[in-house]
Enzyme design. Structure first.
Site, PDB file in Angstrom:
ATOM      1  N   LYS A  25     -12.624  -0.752   2.911  1.00 40.77           N
ATOM      2  CA  LYS A  25     -11.952   0.134   1.967  1.00 40.77           C
ATOM      3  C   LYS A  25     -13.184   0.287   0.858  1.00 40.77           C
ATOM      4  O   LYS A  25     -14.035   0.733   0.754  1.00 40.77           O
ATOM      5  CB  LYS A  25     -10.617  -0.589   1.753  1.00 40.77           C
ATOM      6  N   HIS A  48      -5.968  -3.939  -0.114  1.00 39.20           N
ATOM      7  CA  HIS A  48      -6.161  -2.734  -1.304  1.00 39.20           C
ATOM      8  C   HIS A  48      -6.583  -3.329  -2.633  1.00 39.20           C
ATOM      9  O   HIS A  48      -6.053  -2.696  -3.647  1.00 39.20           O
ATOM     10  CB  HIS A  48      -4.706  -2.105  -1.156  1.00 39.20           C
ATOM     11  N   SER A  99       0.619  -1.218  -0.062  1.00 34.38           N
ATOM     12  CA  SER A  99       0.085   0.018   0.099  1.00 34.38           C
ATOM     13  C   SER A  99       0.901   1.350   0.008  1.00 34.38           C
ATOM     14  O   SER A  99       0.368   2.288  -0.537  1.00 34.38           O
ATOM     15  CB  SER A  99      -0.918  -0.093   1.351  1.00 34.38           C
TER      16      SER A  99
HETATM   17  C1  LIG Z   1      -6.124  -1.704   5.666  1.00 32.27           C
HETATM   18  C2  LIG Z   1      -5.634  -2.949   5.777  1.00 32.27           C
HETATM   19  C3  LIG Z   1      -5.695  -3.871   6.676  1.00 32.27           C
HETATM   20  C4  LIG Z   1      -6.689  -3.296   7.989  1.00 32.27           C
HETATM   21  O1  LIG Z   1      -7.861  -3.143   7.340  1.00 32.27           O
HETATM   22  P1  LIG Z   1      -9.098  -2.834   8.549  1.00 32.27           P
HETATM   23  O2  LIG Z   1     -10.288  -3.643   8.211  1.00 32.27           O
HETATM   24  O3  LIG Z   1      -9.255  -1.394   8.493  1.00 32.27           O
HETATM   25  O4  LIG Z   1      -8.570  -3.385   9.829  1.00 32.27           O
HETATM   26  C5  LIG Z   1      -5.039  -4.888   6.755  1.00 32.27           C
HETATM   27  N1  LIG Z   1      -4.155  -5.247   5.912  1.00 32.27           N
HETATM   28  C6  LIG Z   1      -4.065  -4.308   4.652  1.00 32.27           C
HETATM   29  C7  LIG Z   1      -3.048  -4.705   3.721  1.00 32.27           C
HETATM   30  C8  LIG Z   1      -4.489  -3.147   4.682  1.00 32.27           C
HETATM   31  O5  LIG Z   1      -4.397  -2.381   3.774  1.00 32.27           O
END
Ligand SMILES: *Cc1c(COP(=O)(O)O)cnc(C)c1O
Length: 400
Positions: free
Chosen positions: A247, A216, A188
């Protein structure tokens, strides 16, 4: 509470500030979208949002909001229970089945967040005689989850397939019973996709399993938005997928693991963040279910996202900025020095562009950047305005 303890904490905060690492929060007074407004001295200030994970622009989608409203009426506000006691409604199982069907796995299990999914996935599945081989740039939640398991840990440099092979050989030499390779689908901070075909080939050669955290990617990358395994043609070779509902898929909250039936069944018995944490609110589950239905069919939004991505990328290069190459809607604008990234973020804020600067320790020293993220909620005119603002801000700082 002793005064010396609070003094100690205050001193730590002071260090964070003097190091320039203090994260201040701006208050948004609108729903999440491409066009938002922030609270600024009692005023509303409109901003163009270039840093949400709202890739398909579903965070304020009327059908998703309607589905959540309806669930409030039919299923109530909260579950006041973990899943196995009295916290499983029809909507929770419907959402799990929908995720499993979407990602081509037997079943899925919900968590309050993907942070919890990653925190809970390793410990029940792997024991001291097993090995976890993890990419060095993997998400913090994977690092924490791996720490919580008794399995032996191996780390390879980001996307370095030679080093991954070396680690696999080491694990084999150490007599590992089961081996699990774990990687983010999209890294990310840099915005590029993991080399899943090579990872799966190595996994086959050394008898390892593969887990991908596709936070992502799920919803916007690959055919139907099925994520990086589908994008890279290895969907059937990835054993475990973890992902988020926070997301692309509506952006509310919630995480999941999708995998073969026995894996999901065991996680329901043993994954601690599942056993000891409350069920997802019905409105969140219902809205997320609608979001998946919309995302699967949203080729129009995926196309717009990709067009916005190339328009911004090409425009920024033309304007003289250094952007990291990549194939995702994450476009890091490299400024190298932390102070420069902070100055740029501040100047962009003044020009109505909402971005975030990233610097050490989130990225390596000398690799400070502004990470922009494209969204289908943005139009051509927004992209052009953003590029102009970047150019203007850079000129004002004497950068480009
Ligand atoms: C955003 C993200 C998470 C965490 O996800 P949440 O549902 O917000 O806890 C975990 N791993 C990756 C690669 C992320 O980008």
């Amino acid at each position: 509470m002793t005064a010396s303890f609070l003094d100690h904490i205050t001193a730590t905060l002071g260090t964070i500030r003097t190091d320039g690492l203090y994260k201040a929060e701006r208050e948004i007074v609108t729903p999440q979208s491409g066009h938002i407004a922030i609270a600024d001295g009692g005023q509303r200030r409109p901003m163009l949002n270039l840093c949400a994970n709202n890739y398909l622009g579903l965070a304020d989608h009327p059908e998703i909001i309607a589905a959540a409203h309806q669930a409030l009426d039919t299923d109530g506000f909260g579950m006041a229970s973990v899943r196995f006691i009295c916290g499983t409604q029809t909507v929770h199982r419907a959402l799990e089945r929908s995720i499993a069907d979407y990602l081509g796995k037997d079943d899925a299990i919900l968590f309050a967040a993907c942070f919890d999914a990653n925190g809970g996935v390793f410990e029940p599945l792997l024991e001291a005689e097993d090995a976890i081989i993890s990419d060095s740039l993997n998400h913090a939640s994977i690092i924490d989850g791996v720490r919580l398991s008794k399995a032996k840990r191996y780390r390879y440099a980001n996307s370095d397939m030679d080093e991954l092979e070396t680690r696999l050989k080491e694990a084999e030499k150490d007599g590992a019973r089961f081996k699990l390779i774990v990687t983010d689908g999209v890294f990310s901070m840099d915005g590029y996709v993991a080399n899943l075909p090579a990872i799966c080939d190595l996994a086959s050669r050394y008898g390892a399993m593969v887990m991908v955290d596709d936070c992502h990617a799920t919803g916007h990358l690959g055919p139907e938005g099925k994520g990086t395994p589908a994008l890279t043609g290895v969907g059937h070779r990835v054993d475990i997928v973890t992902g988020t509902l926070g997301k692309t898929l509506g952006g509310a909250m919630g995480g999941f693991i999708a995998a073969a039936q026995p894996i999901i069944d065991l996680l329901r018995q043993r994954a601690r963040p599942y056993l000891f944490s409350n069920s997802l609110a019905p409105a969140v589950a219902a809205g997320s279910l609608k979001a998946i239905e919309i995302a699967r069919k949203a080729d129009d939004r995926r196309l717009k996202l990709m067009r916005n991505t190339s328009r911004f990328r090409e425009g920024m290069v033309k304007a003289g900025f250094e952007v990291l190459p990549g194939e995702t809607p994450i476009i890091p604008v490299m400024l190298h020095e932390a102070s420069r990234a902070q100055d740029m973020a501040r100047e962009l804020d003044r020009r109505g562009i909402y971005v975030a600067g990233f610097f050490f320790p989130v990225v390596p020293k000398g690799r400070a950047r502004i990470r922009t993220q494209m969204s289908a909620a943005l139009d051509d005119a927004d992209i052009d305005r953003a590029i102009d603002a970047f150019s203007d801000a850079a000129r004002s700082l004497g950068i480009v």
